[in-house]
Design an enzyme around this catalytic site. Structure first.
Site, PDB file in Angstrom:
ATOM      1  CD  GLU A  14      -2.434   1.598   2.505  1.00  0.00           C
ATOM      2  OE1 GLU A  14      -3.536   2.129   2.583  1.00  0.00           O
ATOM      3  OE2 GLU A  14      -1.698   1.450   3.508  1.00  0.00           O
ATOM      4  CG  HIS A  16      -9.672  -1.700   5.455  1.00  0.00           C
ATOM      5  ND1 HIS A  16      -8.820  -1.942   4.396  1.00  0.00           N
ATOM      6  CD2 HIS A  16      -8.902  -1.185   6.439  1.00  0.00           C
ATOM      7  CE1 HIS A  16      -7.597  -1.598   4.736  1.00  0.00           C
ATOM      8  NE2 HIS A  16      -7.606  -1.135   5.977  1.00  0.00           N
ATOM      9  CG  ASP A  17      -8.146   2.313   4.760  1.00  0.00           C
ATOM     10  OD1 ASP A  17      -8.538   2.023   5.898  1.00  0.00           O
ATOM     11  OD2 ASP A  17      -6.977   2.118   4.366  1.00  0.00           O
TER      12      ASP A  17
HETATM   13  O1  TEU Z   1      -4.018   3.089   5.481  1.00  0.00           O
HETATM   14  C1  TEU Z   1      -3.119   4.101   5.161  1.00  0.00           C
HETATM   15  C2  TEU Z   1      -3.720   5.298   4.670  1.00  0.00           C
HETATM   16  O2  TEU Z   1      -3.163   6.003   3.859  1.00  0.00           O
HETATM   17  C3  TEU Z   1      -5.004   5.626   5.271  1.00  0.00           C
HETATM   18  O3  TEU Z   1      -4.734   6.336   6.408  1.00  0.00           O
HETATM   19  C4  TEU Z   1      -5.815   6.412   4.407  1.00  0.00           C
HETATM   20  O4  TEU Z   1      -5.225   7.658   4.180  1.00  0.00           O
HETATM   21  C5  TEU Z   1      -7.088   6.602   5.121  1.00  0.00           C
HETATM   22  O5  TEU Z   1      -7.474   5.417   5.730  1.00  0.00           O
HETATM   23  C6  TEU Z   1      -8.122   6.963   4.157  1.00  0.00           C
HETATM   24  O6  TEU Z   1      -9.273   7.030   4.873  1.00  0.00           O
HETATM   25  C7  TEU Z   1      -3.535   1.977   6.132  1.00  0.00           C
HETATM   26  C8  TEU Z   1      -4.665   1.048   6.494  1.00  0.00           C
HETATM   27  O7  TEU Z   1      -5.289   0.593   5.313  1.00  0.00           O
HETATM   28  C9  TEU Z   1      -5.604   1.770   7.390  1.00  0.00           C
HETATM   29  O8  TEU Z   1      -6.731   0.996   7.696  1.00  0.00           O
HETATM   30  C10 TEU Z   1      -4.843   2.086   8.660  1.00  0.00           C
HETATM   31  O9  TEU Z   1      -5.658   2.836   9.508  1.00  0.00           O
HETATM   32  C11 TEU Z   1      -3.572   2.864   8.365  1.00  0.00           C
HETATM   33  O10 TEU Z   1      -2.822   2.311   7.304  1.00  0.00           O
HETATM   34  C12 TEU Z   1      -2.661   2.840   9.568  1.00  0.00           C
HETATM   35  O11 TEU Z   1      -2.153   1.559   9.753  1.00  0.00           O
END
Ligand code: TEU
Ligand code: CA
Length: 540
Positions: A247, A319-320
């Site tokens: 990611e 999930h984000d």
């Molecule tokens: O997400 C990284 C990230 O860039 C997110 O913070 C994104 O900007 C945000 O979720 C958008 O809403 C990863 C994981 O996918 C996320 O679930 C975690 O919260 C985050 O890292 C921290 O580990």
């Protein structure tokens, strides 16, 4: 283009807390996933990406890990995960797990020892006497004072997620041991959380002024990133038949090509974020009206720039992210836009990722009441916005559209009161649309989104051109239709997708055969609302 199983496979992402609850404590768990293997198999997917199930205080629902080599009690036991691996492999589904090693939880032993300056752990994290001005993804400030150590520590995410110091070789050895531990248990790879943030400028200079993420020039895709990933690859990944997807936030195709070029031996593919910013200005909370060109331009750019070099991931949800129908489709044409969006994205070059619920056209939960939300990012952004002077109404409008909780509600297995998810009280409210939108009713309908996804996955197995073929835009400047061509030496496909709720004139391609279509009937000379077609032609 080198052939690999992870290029040909289709990935399904499970966010375990909301997939299936087996013991009625209201929280999805690993035995629940095992129960649903037949469902996953019938969809036709090849690989599961399981979001974190490790021991965690759950401040960020598992993305804050306190023990990498154990399972959170609410999700099950080590025996459960071993059973999951075994049962999946029996039906030829592979499993990749989340590797969250940019940061740990503040409850991890390493952090506790680092606070006390115990031996080698003293420099496991980033510590400074003076506060550095960097901004955090989840808070206003990324450096927070620790009373016990009497120093500031870095957390690019929540306060409970301190960043590891990757310049320290002992940290890297510990990470390798985690990776080895899971690969030895039989898993097939990793999704590497925010992996392009791991390397920092350890002098920790103040950042130049910026609206969002001040200081990012000191850690975004820092040159040492490549060194560290190459080291992990050389010492661990290369010894297994596994795959890695990174990611990578704010990444461009140049860096992605460095990260995924097979010769360089770093990662196999990355998630980029350009196309899912089609309805936002830089930061997701500054929402703007969706325009097709803002989706087409980045997707086309990534298709063209990675072709023959790196490898793309194809996704619209995770999930984000909020649900894609709300963002890029239409609630009035839910079936048509869900199937059109799937056609548009999954016929491109790359590995498809489907997020739980997407295959039945789930839409945003859109909770109206702030009290219903559980996500740390959502709750923090509300506080921050209010402090900056935005009204409650304005903040709720943003949250109802963009909150991560929109796609984190329990999987809708059926239309009953408990959605077939649990007999207990769910950890978060059900999606208010569960009665109409659920697996059961979708599969019974003659307009089944699930069946359309099955169709796409089947076609991908029949036509290698879908996986490995070249990509060309057709009529690129068209603001209503997204159309492109995929081809190799023997086959040509033409994909055409109407992104509007109107009939749009379109000339039938009589020389080609339609192999996928989200309408029963053709309408002569036009594309109907959210219509998608895939045309096929044998070239030699
Ligand atoms: O997400 C990284 C990230 O860039 C997110 O913070 C994104 O900007 C945000 O979720 C958008 O809403 C990863 C994981 O996918 C996320 O679930 C975690 O919260 C985050 O890292 C921290 O580990
Ligand atoms: Ca449970």
């Amino acid at each position: 283009m080198r052939k690999e199983w992870y290029k040909e496979g289709v990935v399904y992402q499970i966010w375990p807390r909301s997939f299936k609850d087996s013991n009625n404590d209201g929280i999805g768990d690993i035995p629940g996933i095992i129960e649903k293997i037949p469902y996953l198999k019938s969809l036709g997917i090849d690989i599961i990406w399981l979001s974190p199930v490790y021991k965690s205080p759950m401040e960020d629902f598992g993305y804050d890990i306190s023990d990498y080599k154990d399972i959170a009690t609410e999700f099950g036991t080590m025996d459960d995960i071993k059973r999951l691996i075994k049962e999946l492999h029996k039906v030829k589904i592979k499993l990749i797990m989340d590797l969250v090693v940019n940061h740990t939880s503040h409850e991890h032993e390493w952090f506790k020892k680092s606070v006390k300056r115990e031996g080698k752990y003293t420099d496991y994290y980033h510590w400074e006497d003076k506060k550095v001005n960097w901004g955090s993804f989840f808070e206003k400030e990324a450096w927070t004072y620790n009373e016990d150590r009497k120093q500031y520590y870095l957390h690019l995410f929540a306060k409970g997620q301190p960043d590891l110091n990757w310049d320290n070789p002992d940290v890297r050895e510990d990470v390798k041991s985690i990776i080895k531990f899971w690969l030895d248990l039989g898993i097939d790879g990793f999704r590497c959380d925010v992996i392009n943030l791991i390397a920092k400028n350890n002098a920790h200079p103040n950042g130049k002024s910026a609206l969002f993420l001040r200081g990012k020039e000191h850690y975004l895709s820092h040159p040492n990133l490549h060194k560290y990933l190459h080291e992990l690859n050389r010492d661990v990944f290369s010894k297994y038949d596994c795959f890695t997807v990174g990611e990578t936030v704010f990444v461009n195709p140049q860096v992605a090509n460095l990260l995924t070029n097979p010769e360089r031996k770093e990662l196999d593919m990355v998630f980029q974020f350009d196309h899912i910013a089609a309805d936002a200005r830089v930061v997701k909370w500054f929402i703007k009206k969706f325009k097709l060109m803002n989706l087409k331009k980045p997707l086309s750019k990534w298709q063209n720039k990675l072709n023959g070099k790196g490898w793309n991931t194809l996704y619209l949800e995770n999930h984000d992210q909020p649900r894609s129908i709300n963002r890029f489709g239409s609630l009035d044409y839910r079936y048509e836009s869900a199937t059109m969006l799937a056609t548009m994205i999954y016929f491109q070059q790359g590995t498809p990722f489907i997020y739980q619920g997407q295959e039945i056209g789930t839409i945003n939960a859109g909770f109206k009441d702030l009290k219903t939300y559980k996500d740390v990012e959502t709750l923090n952004i509300y506080d921050l916005g209010r402090k900056l002077g935005f009204s409650h109404k304005r903040m709720m409008k943003k949250i109802i559209y963009m909150s991560r909780d929109n796609s984190r509600t329990p999987m809708q297995w059926n239309g009953n009161k408990n959605c077939g998810f649990t007999d207990g009280k769910p950890w978060i409210d059900y999606n208010p649309h569960s009665k109409e939108i659920n697996v059961d009713s979708d599969q019974k309908s003659d307009k089944s989104i699930f069946k359309f996804y099955q169709e796409i996955i089947k076609l991908r197995k029949i036509h290698p051109v879908i996986v490995y073929g070249h990509y060309n835009d057709i009529d690129f400047h068209n603001k209503q239709i997204y159309s492109y061509r995929r081809y190799d030496k023997t086959t040509e496909l033409i994909i055409v997708c109407n992104f509007t709720d109107k009939d749009i004139p379109y000339e039938e391609r009589k020389t080609h055969q339609v192999i996928l279509h989200n309408y029963q009937e053709h309408k002569e000379g036009s594309l109907q609302p959210y219509e998608a077609r895939v045309y096929y032609k044998k070239l030699s």
